[in-house]
Motif scaffolding. Structure first.
Motif, PDB file in Angstrom:
ATOM      1  N   VAL A  85     -60.316 -46.615  29.081  1.00 43.68           N
ATOM      2  CA  VAL A  85     -60.996 -47.877  28.778  1.00 43.68           C
ATOM      3  C   VAL A  85     -60.349 -49.037  29.530  1.00 43.68           C
ATOM      4  N   LEU A  86     -59.022 -49.054  29.574  1.00 43.61           N
ATOM      5  CA  LEU A  86     -58.318 -50.175  30.211  1.00 43.61           C
ATOM      6  C   LEU A  86     -58.475 -50.157  31.727  1.00 43.61           C
ATOM      7  N   GLY A  97     -67.720 -55.759  23.862  1.00 44.15           N
ATOM      8  CA  GLY A  97     -68.256 -54.576  23.213  1.00 44.15           C
ATOM      9  C   GLY A  97     -67.377 -53.359  23.414  1.00 44.15           C
ATOM     10  N   VAL A  98     -66.948 -53.125  24.645  1.00 43.69           N
ATOM     11  CA  VAL A  98     -66.125 -51.946  24.941  1.00 43.69           C
ATOM     12  C   VAL A  98     -64.754 -52.063  24.287  1.00 43.69           C
ATOM     13  N   LEU A  99     -64.105 -53.226  24.444  1.00 45.70           N
ATOM     14  CA  LEU A  99     -62.759 -53.393  23.882  1.00 45.70           C
ATOM     15  C   LEU A  99     -62.786 -53.391  22.359  1.00 45.70           C
ATOM     16  N   LEU A 114     -69.710 -45.098  27.101  1.00 48.84           N
ATOM     17  CA  LEU A 114     -70.316 -46.409  27.292  1.00 48.84           C
ATOM     18  C   LEU A 114     -69.968 -46.976  28.665  1.00 48.84           C
ATOM     19  N   LEU A 115     -68.693 -46.938  29.017  1.00 47.18           N
ATOM     20  CA  LEU A 115     -68.254 -47.421  30.325  1.00 47.18           C
ATOM     21  C   LEU A 115     -68.889 -46.620  31.447  1.00 47.18           C
ATOM     22  N   ALA A 116     -68.933 -45.302  31.279  1.00 48.08           N
ATOM     23  CA  ALA A 116     -69.519 -44.461  32.327  1.00 48.08           C
ATOM     24  C   ALA A 116     -70.982 -44.811  32.556  1.00 48.08           C
ATOM     25  N   LEU A 117     -71.715 -45.019  31.472  1.00 46.67           N
ATOM     26  CA  LEU A 117     -73.124 -45.369  31.607  1.00 46.67           C
ATOM     27  C   LEU A 117     -73.309 -46.744  32.249  1.00 46.67           C
ATOM     28  N   ALA A 146     -72.564 -55.146  15.607  1.00 50.80           N
ATOM     29  CA  ALA A 146     -72.387 -56.325  16.465  1.00 50.80           C
ATOM     30  C   ALA A 146     -72.186 -55.907  17.918  1.00 50.80           C
ATOM     31  N   VAL A 147     -71.426 -54.845  18.114  1.00 51.58           N
ATOM     32  CA  VAL A 147     -71.222 -54.326  19.474  1.00 51.58           C
ATOM     33  C   VAL A 147     -72.557 -53.886  20.075  1.00 51.58           C
TER      34      VAL A 147
END
Length: 779
Positions: free
Chosen positions: A217-218, A246-248, A273-276, A451-452
């Motif tokens: 993620v980072l 959203g990701v963090l 999520l990041l990959a998409l 919320a995300v």
């Protein structure tokens, strides 16, 4: 100095201290200790971050910015305009979305001396115009650097290097995110499907997912985090801030659940999520690169080296951008002309790359040679007439980008909507969290997840791309078909045109008179043609073409407005040769001494595709009429052959303009097509205007479209593309609005997971861009 400083009410410094850093002021210094502090103060004030001064530490000198020169001196790249303005074209690294473009344009627009600042998301090009000294170019680059964007002089090579670097970073991040998502998913599946798993085993699997997921993620999210941080520092919200939050937030919530051994974590969702999101950005980037392909191809034509001739006869290979006007260049057989020039001898060129002409064309000595053409004959020498940055290819690229960046009615709607998007999204996300956690009493994790989802599923990218993507594709498609769009709103106006007004000579006709064979004596024809070679008059040139073997003569004297004289021989108007004034039309008379005058009659042939073009326009709902300054007989004949029912003869430039204005007063939206200086006023007054290939510079300047190829066949197709583009723009705007109207309530209601939200959000941008690619087809 970036901008004149404005007072900030929250300053807490003494009158003898620098208003920015607090350092003591030297005698003669009014408010700032250096230009760096003055610029930083003005920037912070201009961006509305005055509260910074109330919260900072007051240590003297702690806030003094480093005054460093840019790595490239941009002053030589600031082009001077005729009206005292300066223009600078930069390639800007870091432009990733419509919000970035808006930030750059708004920050520069607040500079008092800057007249315009237009950034292109597709081409990464920023064009800034200001009134003042060229030294402001480096100040502009410094301002961009403080906003977090790197700038360099625009060139195809620089653009490609920037794109390559951004592409490599995006690909690397996507690879890391995809690898991490797959591995975290393997661990998470065991937790999700496990039925008899003990707390200790579940805790261990959570920690294993955290050890894999948190670094992913980072690291993989850096393209989003970096952009969000730049926007945050500048005080401007961006969509990358919503994505980063959203990701963090998902990752930190999962880490909290891991520490306290909660039942579930969402590391699999965060990494997927990041990959998409990264995959969506990569696909979107590729689609936009395809959309701007026409500009890239055009600029690529002038890349490479040329063989410059030295005074001693030797040649040296130099990059095309290093050549200057006046240089002599050797062009080998089969070589492409990188620069505009003037031929020193006859040559055969294929200019299909820029004009779309299907057949090579021969150019004589002294004729202008267009950059981008290919030498189809023997090697020749030419004299460079314009440097690469000032040549025809660069000018066409600027015109294309100006049209692509146009802020028409639909673009303005999308811009205004996108500007409010991000703040509203954050408010809705916060309200969603408060609703679930506070009002409905759900666990805070549930409120945070919902919320995300709101942050992720509501994306202004689709709306921001809805119209610009269509504009880029349509303008590029028209250029490839031989139509150069030069006006900001030409496509919108062309799509709504309902009446066509044509000039005759050079527009419906070829503008190239030919001799009508009437049994002339070959010897007399040759004598007259020899005289005609001394004149540049169109009829004289037509007579010379009719007898190509006739030699040129010395001692020919031209009587202005009447004709040519050599001894007792005369060639000119009928009256000049002693014929009665009743002889009219396109005629020349020749008289040798006391011999009877011979009359040569000429005709201007109708363009071969004119009748078909007029019929196609009628099929599109455009009535046609013909306005010409010629006599009634010639105008009637051309109108009849072209299939135009309405025509007017003897119309001067003022009458043409008056007719256009009368049509507009009736509620019509006329398309004016003309090629001459006398058509310029009507072209400028029309609802939309076009000029054919070979039109005068003034006519092309006044036109919204320039037909690069001979003929009018491209005009109906251009209208079809313009109408299709407007329909697709409406579709994109409608889709973007409907998407958000449906998606936001579902996210607020908790019917969407973060993974699905990311997938839907990425898909919306891709759908808009893919739909925009259809605008290049005639429909």
């Amino acid at each position: 100095m970036i901008v004149p400083a404005r007072p900030i009410a929250s300053e807490a410094l003494s009158a003898a201290a620098c208003a920015h850093c607090g350092a003591p002021l030297a005698p003669g210094q009014a408010r700032f200790c250096c230009t760096g502090c003055e610029g930083a103060h003005a920037l912070i004030a201009g961006l509305g971050l005055a509260a910074f001064y109330a919260r900072r530490e007051s240590e003297a000198g702690a806030l003094r910015p480093e005054v460093t020169a840019t790595s490239i001196d941009l002053v030589p790249f600031a082009a001077a305009g005729r009206d005292g303005t300066r223009r600078l074209e930069l390639v800007v690294a870091g432009l990733t979305c419509g919000a970035c473009v808006w930030l750059v344009e708004q920050a520069l627009a607040r500079e008092p001396d800057i007249l315009s600042a237009r950034a292109s998301l597709s081409a990464r090009r920023l064009t800034v115009t200001w009134r003042g000294e060229a030294g402001r170019a480096n100040d502009i680059a410094a301002l961009l650097a403080r906003l977090g964007f790197r700038a360099a002089p625009f060139s195809p090579a620089c653009l490609r290097a920037t794109e390559d670097a951004e592409g490599r970073e995006l690909t690397r991040a996507l690879g890391i995110a995809a690898f991490g998502a797959m591995n975290v998913m393997l661990v998470s599946v065991a937790v999700w499907v496990g039925t008899d798993m003990g707390p200790a085993l579940r805790h261990g699997l959570h920690w294993l997912a955290a050890l894999i997921g948190m670094p992913i993620v980072l690291v993989a999210g850096m393209p989003f985090y970096r952009s969000a941080w730049v926007a945050l520092r500048a005080g401007r919200p961006s969509m990358d801030m919503a994505v980063s939050l959203g990701v963090l937030a998902t990752a930190l919530m999962s880490l909290s659940e891991t520490v306290f051994n909660g039942p579930y974590t969402y590391f699999d969702g965060a990494t997927a999520l990041l990959a998409l999101l990264l995959a969506g950005r990569a696909l979107d980037r590729g689609a936009r690169r395809r959309a701007r392909q026409s500009v890239a191809e055009l600029l690529a034509l002038q890349e490479g080296t040329i063989q410059r001739l030295l005074p001693d006869g030797r040649t040296e290979a130099v990059p095309a951008e290093h050549a200057a006007a006046g240089d002599r260049v050797l062009v080998a057989a089969g070589e492409r002309l990188r620069l505009d020039g003037v031929a020193e001898g006859d040559t055969l060129l294929d200019a299909a790359a820029t004009t779309g002409e299907s057949l090579p064309r021969r150019f004589g000595a002294g004729e202008a040679l267009p950059a981008g053409a290919v030498n189809m004959g023997a090697a020749f020498t030419m004299v460079v007439s314009a440097a690469a940055k000032d040549g025809s290819l660069a000018a066409m690229a600027r015109l294309l980008e100006r049209a692509e960046q146009a802020r028409g009615r639909f673009v303005s709607i999308a811009d205004r909507a996108s500007r409010w998007y991000v703040p509203v999204v954050h408010v809705v996300a916060a309200a969603t969290f408060a609703l679930w956690w506070g009002a409905l009493g759900a666990p805070w994790q549930v409120g945070l997840v919902n919320a995300v989802c709101v942050l992720l599923i509501t994306c202004p990218c689709a709306l921001a791309l809805a119209v610009p993507a269509v504009q880029v594709v349509a303008v590029g498609a028209l250029f490839r078909r031989g139509v150069l769009v030069t006006s900001a709103t030409a496509l919108e106006r062309l799509a709504s045109a309902d009446h066509a007004v044509f000039d005759k000579t050079g527009t419906l006709t070829e503008g190239r008179p030919v001799l009508i064979p009437e049994g002339q004596d070959p010897a007399v024809l040759a004598q007259a043609a020899s005289l005609a070679r001394a004149s540049r008059h169109p009829l004289a040139q037509a007579l010379a073409r009719a007898a190509p073997d006739a030699p040129a003569l010395d001692g020919v004297h031209e009587v202005p407005g009447q004709g040519l004289v050599r001894g007792v021989a005369r060639l000119g108007s009928p009256a000049f040769c002693g014929l009665p004034a009743s002889v009219d039309g396109m005629t020349l008379a020749y008289r040798d001494g006391d011999a009877a005058p011979v009359v040569f009659r000429f005709a201007d042939r109708l363009r071969a595709d004119a009748p078909a073009a007029v019929a196609a326009l009628a099929g599109l709902g455009l009535d046609a009429e013909l306005l010409s300054g010629d006599g009634a007989g010639a105008v009637d004949a051309v109108a009849r052959d072209a299939g135009i029912a309405g025509w007017r003869a003897g119309v001067d430039p003022a009458a043409k303009q008056a007719r256009i204005l009368a049509l507009k007063a009736e509620g019509r939206r006329p398309l004016m097509v003309g090629d001459g200086i006398n058509d310029a006023a009507a072209l400028a007054a029309a609802h939309v205007s076009a000029s054919p290939a070979g039109a005068t510079d003034l006519a092309q300047t006044a036109s919204d479209l320039v037909l690069q190829r001979e003929g009018l066949a491209m005009l109906p197709g251009a209208i079809r593309i313009a109408r299709r583009a407007q329909a697709i723009a409406r579709q994109n705007i409608g889709f973007s609005l409907v998407y958000n109207v449906l998606a936001v309530p579902m996210a607020v209601a908790g019917f969407v997971t973060p993974l699905v939200a990311a997938l839907v959000m990425a898909s919306s941008s891709i759908i808009v861009v893919v739909n925009a690619l259809r605008a290049g087809k005639e429909g």
